[in-house]
Design a protein around this motif. Structure first.
Motif, mmCIF file in Angstrom:
data_model
loop_
_atom_site.group_PDB
_atom_site.id
_atom_site.type_symbol
_atom_site.label_atom_id
_atom_site.label_comp_id
_atom_site.label_asym_id
_atom_site.label_seq_id
_atom_site.Cartn_x
_atom_site.Cartn_y
_atom_site.Cartn_z
ATOM 1 N N VAL A 98 -5.041 11.845 4.746
ATOM 2 C CA VAL A 98 -4.537 10.967 3.693
ATOM 3 C C VAL A 98 -3.013 11.019 3.691
ATOM 4 N N TYR B 240 6.949 11.577 1.100
ATOM 5 C CA TYR B 240 5.549 11.331 1.426
ATOM 6 C C TYR B 240 4.801 12.653 1.512
ATOM 7 N N SER B 241 3.470 12.535 1.556
ATOM 8 C CA SER B 241 2.637 13.714 1.771
ATOM 9 C C SER B 241 1.522 13.362 2.738
ATOM 10 N N GLU C 210 4.247 18.168 2.678
ATOM 11 C CA GLU C 210 5.004 17.316 1.765
ATOM 12 C C GLU C 210 6.446 17.221 2.237
ATOM 13 N N HIS D 230 5.551 8.195 -1.582
ATOM 14 C CA HIS D 230 5.915 8.443 -2.975
ATOM 15 C C HIS D 230 7.100 7.616 -3.452
ATOM 16 N N ARG E 119 -1.903 20.591 3.860
ATOM 17 C CA ARG E 119 -1.042 19.588 3.236
ATOM 18 C C ARG E 119 0.407 19.785 3.685
ATOM 19 N N GLU F 55 0.262 9.608 1.742
ATOM 20 C CA GLU F 55 0.707 8.980 0.500
ATOM 21 C C GLU F 55 2.222 8.842 0.527
ATOM 22 N N ARG G 234 0.820 -1.205 0.000
ATOM 23 C CA ARG G 234 0.000 0.000 0.000
ATOM 24 C C ARG G 234 0.855 1.257 0.000
ATOM 25 N N THR G 235 0.442 2.235 -0.754
ATOM 26 C CA THR G 235 1.129 3.529 -0.742
ATOM 27 C C THR G 235 0.196 4.669 -0.339
ATOM 28 N N THR G 236 -1.095 4.387 -0.215
ATOM 29 C CA THR G 236 -2.065 5.407 0.188
ATOM 30 C C THR G 236 -2.860 4.903 1.389
ATOM 31 N N THR H 276 -2.304 14.916 3.657
ATOM 32 C CA THR H 276 -3.329 15.866 3.241
ATOM 33 C C THR H 276 -4.529 15.740 4.171
#
Length: 742
Positions: A710, A578-579, A643, A714, A641, A712, A553-555, A581
């Motif tokens: 969320v 990664y981020s 990042e 990357h 957000r 994520e 999983r990446t999200t 949000t």
């Protein structure tokens, strides 16, 4: 259903209750009745009215010993060859992070035979990715034979702000002043037992009480630390010698025993600086006070049993899961994330917090010099297969069956032998099938004859040991053992040989004198390794691991109201870009609080709104990187957000955005490579210990509305990039964040 054997046909079942008390990281000499200056009068009373075993061994790590203890089988055979936070995947069936269904636990067997079963404290037998509040639950205590449970699921937790589970759900700690986990565990134990004896007084019970003490963090009220003012000023060399002489006097080591030399790398006490001495004294005072506090809580349990006329018909088994821990490093530690990220903490930085050691704002562990004292008279530590890691105190209190109370037994036995002893004592046979699953035979043997026969020969003739490539074999009083260097081919390990019938402390290496004996034992080790599923070997503590449902999983999308998520089940942002949000709504300018937080006062990150500004903080074991937005967060709907762009593996740049507008940026020269925090992740609040000291407690809940959070990932750097290709040497993270190879 499994079969109920042995006792089912008896006219009268035994009314004997059984209690396991498991201490954590308590080396052979730490208890008063095993030679320590640390005051443990209640534990000592169990020894005075029972038996002390001075030749008892366990595995040199937490989870594997617990698997041995509860199943009567060797740890690799049941899938618990290492700590359970990481499931190593199908290619390593000996390290799956849970007890195999082919090995029913003692709780399952006793429950099948009509006993009540209760567990309180540290479980550490569930894969890390299954420790989330969503389960799955088949490896939680209630699915392994226990009818009631209260404690913590993984290897460690904060003593002041623990991650608590009650039965199959997470709960807040009790709202009481002067809260401490050890006291809370005994409170719940007494609650369970009071319910039991009030309603079903004639039904025997099995209680498994596993303390967090003495695992780090060493945290205890100040008055217990102050009990040891001045005691350790003489230093670890003299304390170790005094324990050694006391051990001889009370008979827990043979009179011919010799004290081993200091472990490699430990400085003579006299060579330490004044600042080092003061800091190290405080670390050891805290450990000692922590153990005395634990003993006091055990005293509450014993008083309860005695006052309810249950003590004399209760068998109590008290032991440690392994020897004293080397995980504090050479200098000790006040940030638990340091060890898990190979960071050696700075003396000066820790000294600035010396008055906080033992309190809620640090996660202390003592240095290796005190760990060897804990393991007197042996060498090495937890994780190692020398006696310093495996040889622990064992006390058995069973008034109905032990006539020679206060005595010492010297037969060699192992953790796998405890459960067979209980079954023998209760006249219960282990089932050949449990819930339709054929069962592997017990590997342990009963020790019950030692209760009445002081010199009965041990029934155990052979026992292997393995941990992260460290290996040993005991057979008929001989031990072959190797200290394995990570990355070295296993066939290049240097093996040592000891006759422990004549050399109790493993001081004299006889490998050169008896090469034939050494070769014989090495061959036996490989035979036992094949027999008990020790193979394949792997010596890497930083294997990426198999993440179960999260694999690939990446999200990750988390919603407000989610229970605290342990790190082992949370997204792994280390070694990744990664981020994060978070769409939010603020009804007015007073709506502030935590949006997402992952970590504790030792390490981690937090994203929060305070005084209308958005802030991000990243705690690198005490060094904090902080970004504050250049503009205020608007009232109404907005999207927050963060990042992070990874650069040069450990460095990177963090950027804050509000509704797509860049509002803050910061270069971060150091980030954590392996474990973001021992403590887990929260949405909309910071539940346990606060990542940031800059927001109000408790929890600093967000006063607006969070739609979701969320995360994520990357990219994903494999841990193998931290190892040289030719030897896979482990990295060492310097305090400035640069990488060295050992």
């Amino acid at each position: 259903m499994g079969i109920r054997a042995g006792h089912e046909s008896s006219d009268k079942k035994s009314d004997l209750n059984v209690i396991y008390i498991v201490l954590d990281d308590v080396g052979y000499s730490a208890l008063g009745c095993f030679g320590s200056e640390i005051k443990t009068p209640n534990i000592d009373s169990l020894a005075e009215n029972g038996l002390r075993y001075n030749n008892f061994n366990v595995t040199p790590l937490c989870s594997p010993t617990r698997a041995c203890l509860l199943t009567g089988r060797n740890c690799h055979s049941v899938g618990v060859g290492l700590v359970t936070e990481i499931d190593w995947g199908p290619q390593y069936p000996n390290k799956r992070g849970r007890i195999s269904d082919t090995a029913a636990t003692l709780a399952e067997i006793l429950k099948l035979n009509g006993m009540a079963t209760y567990m309180v404290g540290k479980w550490h037998l569930v894969p890390g990715h299954e420790a989330a509040s969503s389960g799955p639950f088949e490896n939680w205590p209630l699915s392994k034979g226990f009818e009631r449970y209260y404690g913590f699921l993984l290897g460690m937790t904060d003593q002041y702000s623990p991650d608590l589970v009650y039965d199959n759900h997470r709960v807040k700690k009790p709202d009481q002043s002067n809260y401490h986990l050890t006291s809370d565990l005994v409170d719940k134990t007494l609650e369970f037992l009071t319910d039991h004896i009030s309603v079903t007084p004639d039904r025997p019970f099995f209680l498994y009480l596993a303390f967090g003490a003495q695992h780090e963090p060493h945290q205890v009220p100040r008055e217990f630390i102050e009990k040891y003012d001045g005691v350790y000023d003489k230093g670890w060399d003299q304390i170790r010698e005094e324990r050694f002489e006391r051990q001889k006097e009370i008979g827990v080591i043979p009179p011919y025993t010799e004290l081993v030399e200091r472990n490699p790398g430990i400085k003579p006490w006299d060579e330490l600086t004044a600042k080092e001495k003061l800091l190290f004294i405080k670390f050891q005072q805290t450990y000692a006070g922590f153990l005395t506090h634990t003993d006091q809580q055990i005293g509450r349990l014993l008083h309860f049993l005695k006052s309810k006329n249950k003590l004399d018909n209760t068998m109590i088994v008290l032991l440690s899961d392994n020897g004293g821990s080397q995980e504090g490093g050479w200098n000790g530690s006040i940030n638990d994330a340091a060890y898990f990220n190979s960071i050696e903490e700075n003396i000066d930085a820790m000294f600035d917090h010396i008055d906080e050691i033992g309190g809620p704002s640090t996660s202390p562990n003592y240095p290796k010099g005190w760990a060897q004292v804990c393991n007197t008279p042996f060498k090495y530590y937890k994780q190692n297969t020398f006696f310093g890691g495996t040889h622990v105190p064992l006390i058995i209190h069973c008034p109905q069956n032990i006539p020679d109370r206060g005595s010492i037994r010297s037969q060699f036995y192992h953790a796998i032998d405890i459960t067979p002893t209980i079954l023998d004592l209760l006249n219960i046979e282990a089932p050949q099938s449990y819930e339709g699953v054929p069962q592997m035979p017990l590997h342990g043997v009963s020790m019950m004859d030692t209760f009445t026969e002081p010199h009965a020969p041990t029934k155990r003739k052979t026992q292997y040991f393995e941990m992260l490539g460290h290996r040993a074999i005991w057979k008929d009083g001989w031990v072959a053992v190797t200290y394995h260097e990570t990355g070295m081919p296993f066939d290049k390990d240097h093996w040592e040989l000891y006759n422990v019938n004549q050399d109790f402390s493993q001081k004299y290496n006889l490998a050169v004198k008896y090469p034939g004996k050494l070769k014989e034992l090495q061959e036996i080790w490989w035979q036992e390794a094949k027999k008990y599923s020790v193979l394949p070997l792997n010596d890497s503590p930083f294997i990426k691991g198999y993440k179960g449902l999260q694999e690939g999983r990446t999200t990750f999308i988390f919603y407000p109201g989610m229970a605290h998520l342990p790190t082992s089940a949370a997204p792994t942002i280390t070694l990744s870009s990664y981020s994060i949000t978070v769409p939010i709504f603020r009804s007015n300018r007073t709506a502030e609080g935590v949006l997402i937080a992952h970590g504790s006062h030792s390490s981690g990150y937090t994203l929060y709104i305070k005084d209308n500004y958005l802030l991000y903080e990243y705690n690198y074991v005490g060094t904090v990187y902080k970004i504050q937005s250049s503009v205020e967060v608007p009232v109404g709907h907005s999207t927050i957000r963060f990042e992070f762009k990874r650069e040069m593996i450990l460095q990177g740049t963090g950027k804050l955005y509000i509704d797509g507008q860049l509002v803050g940026t910061l270069y971060m020269p150091r980030t954590l490579p392996f474990v973001i925090s021992v403590e887990g992740l929260d949405i909309g609040r910071d539940r346990l210990t606060a990542v940031s000291p800059n927001y109000p407690l408790p929890e600093f809940p967000f006063g607006g509305r969070i739609e979701k959070a969320v995360i994520e990932l990357h990219d994903d750097y494999e841990y193998s990039k931290f190892f040289k290709k030719e030897k896979r040497d482990p990295i060492y993270i310097n305090i400035d964040g640069t990488i060295s190879y050992l």
